[in-house]
Design a protein around this motif. Structure first.
Motif, PDB file in Angstrom:
ATOM      1  N   LEU A 266     -42.276  -3.907  60.070  1.00 50.13           N
ATOM      2  CA  LEU A 266     -42.356  -5.012  61.103  1.00 50.13           C
ATOM      3  C   LEU A 266     -43.721  -5.568  60.928  1.00 50.13           C
ATOM      4  N   SER A 267     -43.305  -6.908  60.806  1.00 51.28           N
ATOM      5  CA  SER A 267     -45.064  -7.798  60.724  1.00 51.28           C
ATOM      6  C   SER A 267     -45.511  -7.500  62.005  1.00 51.28           C
ATOM      7  N   GLU A 268     -46.945  -7.871  62.079  1.00 53.13           N
ATOM      8  CA  GLU A 268     -48.008  -7.734  63.141  1.00 53.13           C
ATOM      9  C   GLU A 268     -47.439  -8.631  64.404  1.00 53.13           C
ATOM     10  N   ASP A 269     -46.842  -9.794  63.933  1.00 53.43           N
ATOM     11  CA  ASP A 269     -46.348 -10.851  64.878  1.00 53.43           C
ATOM     12  C   ASP A 269     -45.058 -10.527  65.496  1.00 53.43           C
ATOM     13  N   GLY A 270     -44.471  -9.275  64.853  1.00 52.27           N
ATOM     14  CA  GLY A 270     -42.928  -9.134  65.350  1.00 52.27           C
ATOM     15  C   GLY A 270     -42.049 -10.039  65.122  1.00 52.27           C
ATOM     16  N   LYS A 271     -42.027 -11.006  64.081  1.00 55.78           N
ATOM     17  CA  LYS A 271     -41.041 -12.003  63.484  1.00 55.78           C
ATOM     18  C   LYS A 271     -40.169 -11.550  62.385  1.00 55.78           C
ATOM     19  N   GLN A 272     -40.709 -10.718  61.727  1.00 50.24           N
ATOM     20  CA  GLN A 272     -39.947 -10.512  60.393  1.00 50.24           C
ATOM     21  C   GLN A 272     -40.485  -9.033  59.838  1.00 50.24           C
ATOM     22  N   TYR A 273     -39.267  -8.508  59.214  1.00 48.31           N
ATOM     23  CA  TYR A 273     -39.695  -7.169  58.519  1.00 48.31           C
ATOM     24  C   TYR A 273     -39.757  -7.532  57.045  1.00 48.31           C
TER      25      TYR A 273
ATOM     26  N   LYS B 223     -39.229 -10.639  52.677  1.00 50.51           N
ATOM     27  CA  LYS B 223     -39.271 -10.809  54.172  1.00 50.51           C
ATOM     28  C   LYS B 223     -38.004 -11.227  54.742  1.00 50.51           C
TER      29      LYS B 223
ATOM     30  N   VAL C 185     -36.386 -11.041  61.968  1.00 44.19           N
ATOM     31  CA  VAL C 185     -35.889  -9.859  62.948  1.00 44.19           C
ATOM     32  C   VAL C 185     -34.457 -10.085  63.335  1.00 44.19           C
ATOM     33  N   GLU C 186     -34.165 -11.405  63.440  1.00 41.78           N
ATOM     34  CA  GLU C 186     -32.792 -11.702  63.809  1.00 41.78           C
ATOM     35  C   GLU C 186     -31.738 -11.461  62.856  1.00 41.78           C
TER      36      GLU C 186
ATOM     37  N   ARG D 106     -31.433  -1.045  65.642  1.00 42.54           N
ATOM     38  CA  ARG D 106     -32.187  -0.309  64.929  1.00 42.54           C
ATOM     39  C   ARG D 106     -31.614   1.445  64.707  1.00 42.54           C
TER      40      ARG D 106
END
Length: 596
Positions: free
Chosen positions: A165-172, A240, A243-244, A250
């Motif tokens: 997970l990216s630091e901004d929580g928007k993508q894996y 990339k 997250v959606e 999970r």
């Protein structure tokens, strides 16, 4: 839920012929669907067999698009997402008849409509379904399924592909390699399974196929069969994924994978059926035309033996596959009528009959291989040539015993799942197994039974074969308890008994239902096939039962169980097996095709 809708119940209950669905019960819509699919195959696939065998991947893609234009890719997709929203039997029927001409197209079709589309339909959010499923339903986009890795085959949950997970929580960010990916060469999206952190279970993701997003592929694999099915390795390097686009929750990936395989198993059995019909028809036609010693070889007993066995295994496969398909459809309908959402109802409906799905996968995949093998033998030297369809049918059939879980895994699963259902109270194995133990200690009856009704002795034999399974399985559980899963050879032997019982019973019930409908005189060949299949099933139960008992019982217990096994596999009136085969083959040779 009534017991009738419980998977695995067949081993402890008598099923009435009125309660099974058979191919003779197809309604008008289903018959029209079958005929339109056959017309498509005969026009678009069968005449191009040589191009498929020469690895014409573009032809596979082009033919898939034509199947999409005709709606064949959307049969199981709900209407809300651009599909036909048809029932489970229709899904199985299309899979059956679209798969007979070549394994290459069959694999592309199955991978797309099953594991490429279904996980989104069944596990996706509303947004995911609206975005992706309509494109997959029409064939505008094609799907592929990325589960297997070099170190993760049967042990699917052991994959090393990572999702961070990216630091901004928007993508894996997904990194790893997958192999044996069907449709990889022309797909628009992947269902990818990866592990987040140190999670115990993998997670599913929907990943669009964009080469600029760190996605690369290996060359097309050169395979024994299914040659024009695009099969490649797929590599993800820091790919990339928003997250959606996580599929379900999970850590739910292993559950998605297993449930997708349950559906895949019954559809794989269906996908082997028309291949068997076509191989059998091809062998009959050749046997009628080929003259040796001034006689068509169809008149020789050695060839007639083969034709009868080929037709019988196909008839049995049809009987069991459509029985299970309707049971699943009924289960889905029952759950929906109780207020369950469609996707949950379908998941639970298929999961309920996972035992039957594993049984079918094993039985029909092995039957289609044997059928193709005998097809080659009937053609003789010509059968070994690429100029006849037998050679490619044999090569294509070989993969069916491997994918959707190897047959070894599925054998162990079928018995393992049944025992788990017993422990959960979903199938009462303990009560009937205890009764069998008591019967072994008692004095057998010497009364002469009344066998005047159709299949009276055969039905009694089925009851006895079920007792043989309960004796073996009950004894094995008593001996090993939770450690039973470590005794794989014993599990596989017990599974072979379970498989033969389900297949033989399905064949008898189909034939009995048909005889009641149109009269015994009209179905003499079907009656012969039902009796022939059961006779061979008894042989398997005898052999595998003996092997099992000797492996875990000793002394007096072993002697008692072996005596019980002899009692449970003994005919009062042994059928004339050669006479039954003659009856079946005469019909085939007269009609010049598989005609049941």
């Amino acid at each position: 839920m009534s017991d009738k809708t419980r998977g695995g119940q067949f081993i402890v209950k008598e099923t009435k012929c009125e309660d099974v669905f058979t191919p003779e019960d197809f309604n008008e819509e289903q018959l029209m669907m079958r005929d339109s699919v056959k017309e498509f195959v005969d026009k678009e696939i069968w005449p191009n067999k040589d191009r498929f065998e020469k690895k014409d991947y573009a032809l596979t893609e082009e033919t898939m698009r034509k199947a999409g234009d005709l709606g064949f890719l959307s049969v199981a997709v709900p209407e809300a997402y651009g599909g036909m929203g048809m029932g489970f039997v229709n899904t199985v029927l299309v899979c059956d008849y679209i798969s007979g001409a070549t394994g290459s197209f069959s694999t592309a079709f199955g991978a797309h409509t099953g594991i490429g589309t279904m996980p989104i339909t069944l596990y996706g959010t509303e947004e995911q379904k609206q975005k992706y499923v309509p494109k997959l339903a029409t064939g505008e986009w094609f799907g592929a399924y990325c589960l297997t890795e070099p170190g993760a085959g049967s042990d699917a949950n052991s994959g090393k592909t990572k999702a961070i997970l990216s630091e901004d929580g928007k993508q894996y960010s997904i990194t790893g390699g997958k192999m044996w990916i069907s449709n990889a060469g022309f797909c628009s999206l992947f269902i990818v399974f990866a592990r987040i952190g140190d999670d115990k279970n993998i997670t599913g993701f929907i990943v669009e196929n964009d080469p600029s997003n760190g996605i690369t592929m290996g060359e097309e694999e050169h395979k024994l069969g299914i040659r024009a099915s695009s099969t490649r390795q797929v590599f993800f390097a820091d790919t990339k994924v928003p997250v959606e686009n996580m599929l379900s929750e999970r850590g739910n990936g292993f559950k998605i994978a297993m449930n997708a395989l349950n559906v895949g198993r019954i559809k794989l059995a269906a996908a082997c059926l028309d291949a068997q019909r076509r191989v059998t028809t091809g062998a009959v036609k050749y046997a009628n035309e080929r003259v040796q010693f001034n006689t068509p070889i169809a008149q020789f007993g050695a060839i007639r033996y083969k034709l009868a066995e080929m037709a019988t295994s196909c008839y049995a496969g049809e009987s069991a596959t459509y029985r299970a398909a309707k049971d699943i459809e009924d289960r889905i309908s029952t759950r929906e009528s109780e207020g369950t959402l469609h996707q949950e109802a379908e998941l639970k409906g298929v999961e309920e009959f996972a035992i039957e799905c594993s049984i079918l996968k094993v039985a029909v995949s092995e039957d289609v291989q044997n059928c193709a093998d005998e097809g080659i033998q009937i053609f003789g030297g010509m059968g070994f040539s690429e100029d006849t369809p037998m050679e490619s049918a044999w090569r294509d059939a070989r993969i069916a015993r491997i994918y959707e879980g190897t047959n070894e895994i599925n054998r162990m699963l079928s018995v393992g799942m049944l025992i788990k259902k017993a422990f959960k109270g979903h199938v009462d194995l303990l009560g009937p197994a205890t009764k069998v133990q008591e019967e072994l200690m008692g004095i057998p009856s010497f009364d002469t039974p009344d066998y005047s009704e159709l299949f009276a002795e055969e039905k009694e034999m089925l009851v006895k074969l079920k007792k043989a399974f309960l004796m073996v399985a009950g004894g094995a559980v008593q001996k090993y308890g939770p450690d039973l899963e470590g005794h794989q050879q014993l599990l596989i032997a017990a599974a072979d008994i379970l498989i033969e019982i389900y297949m033989a019973e399905s064949t008898l019930l189909r034939t009995e239902k048909l005889a009641k409908k149109i009269g015994e005189a009209q179905v003499q060949e079907q009656i012969a096939m039902a009796k022939l299949y059961l006779y061979k099933a008894v042989d398997v139960v005898t052999q595998k039962g003996k092997e099992s008992v000797i492996s875990f019982a000793e002394g007096d217990e072993q002697r008692m169980m072996l005596m019980g096994l002899r009692r449970f596999t003994k005919y009062t009136n042994m059928p004339n097996i050669i006479g039954l085969r003659e009856l079946i083959t005469t019909k085939l040779v007269t009609e010049n095709e598989y005609c049941f």
